[in-house]
Scaffold this motif. Structure first.
Motif, PDB file in Angstrom:
ATOM      1  N   ASP B 213       0.839  -1.137  -0.040  1.00 45.64           N
ATOM      2  CA  ASP B 213       0.179  -0.011  -0.060  1.00 45.64           C
ATOM      3  C   ASP B 213       1.011   1.233  -0.026  1.00 45.64           C
ATOM      4  N   PRO B 214       0.466   2.519  -0.342  1.00 41.32           N
ATOM      5  CA  PRO B 214       1.151   3.560  -0.394  1.00 41.32           C
ATOM      6  C   PRO B 214       1.815   3.810   0.861  1.00 41.32           C
ATOM      7  N   GLY B 215       3.483   4.009   0.825  1.00 42.38           N
ATOM      8  CA  GLY B 215       3.754   4.477   1.973  1.00 42.38           C
ATOM      9  C   GLY B 215       4.618   3.025   2.694  1.00 42.38           C
ATOM     10  N   ASP B 216       4.075   1.746   2.143  1.00 41.52           N
ATOM     11  CA  ASP B 216       5.098   0.497   2.545  1.00 41.52           C
ATOM     12  C   ASP B 216       6.162   0.493   2.294  1.00 41.52           C
ATOM     13  N   GLU B 217       7.142   0.281   3.141  1.00 41.69           N
ATOM     14  CA  GLU B 217       8.804   0.099   2.624  1.00 41.69           C
ATOM     15  C   GLU B 217       8.980  -1.079   1.861  1.00 41.69           C
ATOM     16  N   VAL B 218      10.186  -0.895   0.786  1.00 37.56           N
ATOM     17  CA  VAL B 218      10.606  -1.966   0.108  1.00 37.56           C
ATOM     18  C   VAL B 218      12.233  -1.713   0.066  1.00 37.56           C
ATOM     19  N   TRP B 219      12.911  -2.863   0.427  1.00 38.33           N
ATOM     20  CA  TRP B 219      14.473  -2.840   0.243  1.00 38.33           C
ATOM     21  C   TRP B 219      14.787  -2.893  -1.358  1.00 38.33           C
ATOM     22  N   VAL B 220      15.559  -1.969  -1.686  1.00 36.98           N
ATOM     23  CA  VAL B 220      16.079  -1.837  -2.885  1.00 36.98           C
ATOM     24  C   VAL B 220      17.532  -1.805  -3.051  1.00 36.98           C
ATOM     25  N   GLU B 221      18.314  -2.389  -3.727  1.00 36.37           N
ATOM     26  CA  GLU B 221      19.745  -2.810  -3.721  1.00 36.37           C
ATOM     27  C   GLU B 221      20.351  -1.266  -4.189  1.00 36.37           C
ATOM     28  N   GLU B 222      21.440  -0.970  -3.366  1.00 39.80           N
ATOM     29  CA  GLU B 222      22.149   0.134  -3.577  1.00 39.80           C
ATOM     30  C   GLU B 222      23.902  -0.114  -3.719  1.00 39.80           C
ATOM     31  N   PRO B 223      23.895   0.114  -4.762  1.00 41.49           N
ATOM     32  CA  PRO B 223      23.547   0.535  -6.013  1.00 41.49           C
ATOM     33  C   PRO B 223      22.424  -0.417  -6.720  1.00 41.49           C
ATOM     34  N   GLY B 224      21.681   0.103  -7.489  1.00 46.36           N
ATOM     35  CA  GLY B 224      20.539  -0.936  -8.016  1.00 46.36           C
ATOM     36  C   GLY B 224      20.173  -0.294  -9.192  1.00 46.36           C
ATOM     37  N   PHE B 225      19.116  -1.164  -9.777  1.00 46.03           N
ATOM     38  CA  PHE B 225      18.359  -1.020 -11.081  1.00 46.03           C
ATOM     39  C   PHE B 225      17.344   0.196 -11.051  1.00 46.03           C
TER      40      PHE B 225
END
Lengths: 514, 514
Positions: B213-225
């Motif tokens: 839902d809007p505001g939910d957190e997601v891990w993204v790789e850093e650096p990433g796509f």
């Protein structure tokens, strides 16, 4: 495998099953077997395997295959070398002490609220029925020409044609669409005002997200198009149903119920499902209000191309001089549904913002068919097919109306509004006194005939009862027999034994399918 | 037209311009002219026109044409009949007193906050450069076979094949994808666990909306796509960048920074852009945490098919026994980008919820190419093409690495990780002391060479500097000349006059294009 084995006793793979017929290479099968055993705990940390030569002999493969499997498992971290250079199961690969407590049946269940809302809207649509509203006839489509053009456009494409297309679509298709709209729809637009979409639903999804933030209000016609509600709901919009009368959308009601709406979605040429045309005064009223309040208007001009030109009504977009109307069209009915190709027409500023955003979500509409479709249109194939379909659909509509007025005159009343691929048969007062359209549809379904009840198209309490009949796929000779069956089931003039025309075997198959 | 005219003086259309070469029928031209005049106020309410015969004579057309135009305008409400039966401009059609105050330049501007966020992410991607990361080589694609199969699948399709496909995709394509993954990727799955998508971006868009839902957190790789961030942003997610080290995603950091995240998006086989492979201990750590916290994991296994089988690393999904990993794949690189076809593999419960929802948003992925692609795979064409591309890409990669290590050894350091279509050349400390990768990319761009700076792939302050080189479209003989140009521009061993190998004319064209 035996967990009680001494960790230093070297392990054989003799019992492993090798599938030499599988497409999976041997070394991957071996690696998978070992990996699985490690994760299951069958090969604890420290377990050593027999030498690669012995394993190769056991399994009947080359030593290289075994060594390749080892290399892979080393790289993945499952194996490490002993001080002596033997192969050993690594310590990090040991599984957790507790076996997994989650069974597949209780698999991860988290689903966002918005997706739950989207799935929560229960409607029955898209059943394989001869009366499915909007389902087109495919049998006369010029597949020979279409397949020829598909091949032609892909035999020897330029490199640029294979890489990403512009998000607005192939320039030639945009151009052909503009021509088509000018000649068939009397809608004058430049190719730069046309965007190729993946169909009306997807276009509505993007437009909703571009125009509305979650919770923003949107006017939807009541009754109205169910599928449009899905896309709007997925975008988190607050749908406000606005009644439709014999002049179309009751704009004053919209202004009263949702004065702060940011978007209006209408089907002004021929309202879905009722078929009424939005009267000029209402159109001007809508555009005037929209202009004063910075509101966007989406004009879904579905099936306009099937209506005879002499009765063609100017689009809302033609009246719009502020660039406020976004015009939607689709090829799903005039070509075929699984093409997933459509278009929208809007002013350039909108198109810039739309395209830039949509490019970041789904890049562009599928490129396989865009050039072929442009050629198909340029060769005049689409117009030719359209003319044939107009005649066919007009015949089918007439047969259906004749059957209804002949066989169920006391129960159903058909509007004369021409809609292209469906019509609404409203319940007379006498019929309404006997049953609701939901009950009627349920009875018919039991008899093997699927017809959509009109009330399903209302968000709130239905103000009308009736049945929505698609006729795109209805054969002329089946109209009367099917209506006889329907009359038998729910009509006031029910007969115990069928005395109407004999039902063709195709009709029987149709009923069975539907 | 003269507004001072008496309302009862009958109006002629003699001055009207008729375009007989236009595709727009005459009666529509006439109707458009009158409609426009009415709206402009040139024909006030009550205006009467000359008789249809006279107008027909004036315009040089048949009387029927004029009467048809009248009929249309009557239907639309612009005209009404006088008591004497003449044609008159209706009173409701009068325009508002004030002329429109909104000029086209100040056209409606409302755009949702979420769309503004989506557009606000500024990155330069997708330039037509030989070094564009991920751009595949199309020149050796078997177009003859592909076009033959496109034609074949559409010459004589079954009717069902033309109507809506299931949202999961064509059954045969799902089956072929399952086979392909088993043999090429060592990923065992059933066809029912495969869904056909319109590419990774679109699939990520749907998954994000399904899980977050809007505001939910997601891990993204850093650096990433970068492109993944767009879809997640469009879904309203809160992106939390999690660092990547030489063992891949630093899971403990993820748990520390975003313990309540609902989704993790990773590229575990070969991290994008750095290329490192996620070590087994990290994979188990991630899956363990995800299981305990009901978190979904998207495994974007881009370009896995280009890596040689002997170095193939088992997918994260293969390790996953809770059905928590959603595996993404694409045909964009192995076929061509504008195909917009991809797939995901997940457990059936996820697929049910996904498909039901996606069906309500965009119905299904384009149906034109699904059957043809299934056949293309069944005939072994895809595998054949893949083998050729593996060889080609391996050669190009080698040429690029040789050029970099030969010509810029003090500036750039190339990891040996094999990624398929791109590599990262990290800046040495000496290089970093001289310039940032952003400055380097800017200098190169001025010299006509577009190379992506590594720092662009960071959400926060970059922890590394480097250049991301695509080599899918780099000809082997151009590697050294191009690197010589790059060295000239930004290298420590800059030379005033080019003494390196002569630049081929194709390279010159390449540089001009790029």
């Amino acid at each position: 495998m035996d967990k009680s084995r001494q960790p230093h006793q070297r392990v054989s793979l003799a019992g492993m099953h090798i599938d030499r017929t599988s497409a999976v290479p041997l070394h991957l099968q071996i690696a998978a077997h070992i990996r699985s055993g490690i994760l299951r705990g069958a090969f604890p940390a420290g377990t050593q395997f027999l030498g690669s030569r012995e394993i190769a002999r056991e399994l009947g493969c080359s030593r290289t295959v075994v060594l390749t499997a080892w290399d892979l498992l080393y790289a993945e971290g499952y194996l490490e070398s002993t001080p002596r250079g033997s192969v050993m199961v690594a310590s990090v690969a040991a599984p957790h002490a507790e076996p997994p407590s989650i069974t597949p049946a209780a698999a991860p269940a988290h689903m966002s609220k918005r997706w739950q809302s989207l799935l929560g809207l229960e409607y029955e649509t898209n059943w394989p029925s001869v009366f499915a509203p909007g389902a087109p006839d495919i049998s006369t489509f010029p597949f020979k020409e279409w397949s020829r053009l598909l091949r032609q456009s892909w035999q020897n494409p330029r490199e640029q044609e294979c890489l990403d297309l512009p998000p607005e679509g192939h320039p030639r298709l945009r151009s052909e669409i503009a021509n088509f709209l000018g000649s068939v729809r009397g809608l004058v637009c430049a190719p730069e005002e046309v965007v190729v979409t993946s169909g009306t639903s997807g276009a509505l999804d993007f437009c909703s997200r571009m125009i509305l933030d979650p919770g923003d209000e949107v006017w939807v016609e009541e009754p109205g198009f169910i599928e449009a509600r899905w896309a709007l709901t997925a975008a988190g919009a607050k749908l406000v149903p606005i009644p439709v009368d014999d002049k179309g959308l009751v704009v004053s009601e919209g202004i009263r119920r949702a004065p702060r709406a940011k978007l209006v979605v209408v089907t002004p040429s021929h309202q879905y499902p009722l078929g009424v045309s939005m009267h000029l005064e209402r159109r001007l009223e809508l555009l005037d209000w929209a202009n004063r309040n910075d509101v966007w208007v989406i004009e879904d001009d579905y099936n306009s191309e099937f209506r005879h030109q002499d009765s063609m009504i100017a689009s809302l977009r033609s009246l719009d001089r502020e660039g406020r109307v976004i015009y939607f069209g689709t090829f799903s009915k005039i070509m075929m549904p699984n093409l997933r190709l459509g278009y929208l027409v809007a002013n350039r500023r909108f198109i810039d913002g739309f395209s830039k955003g949509r490019a970041r979500i789904d890049v562009h509409t599928s490129g396989i068919g865009q050039l072929a479709l442009a050629e198909f249109m340029r060769e005049g194939q689409l117009l030719r097919h359209l003319r044939g379909m107009r005649r066919l659909y007009a015949e089918r509509r007439k047969a259906l109306i004749d059957a209804i007025t002949t066989l169920m005159p006391d129960d159903l009343s058909v509007s004369s509004a021409v809609t292209g691929l469906h019509l609404v048969a409203l319940f007379t007062e006498a019929m309404q006194a006997r049953m609701s359209d939901r009950e009627a549809a349920a009875s018919l379904k039991q008899a093997g005939i699927h017809v959509q009840q009109l009330s399903q198209n209302f968000l709130e309490a239905p103000t009308r009862q009736g049945l929505v009949f698609g006729y795109g796929r209805l054969h002329v000779e089946d109209a009367a027999p099917l209506l006889a069956r329907i009359a038998d089931c729910i009509g006031s003039r029910r007969r115990n034994a069928p005395t109407g025309p004999a039902i063709s075997s195709r009709t029987v198959r149709t009923i069975k399918r539907g």
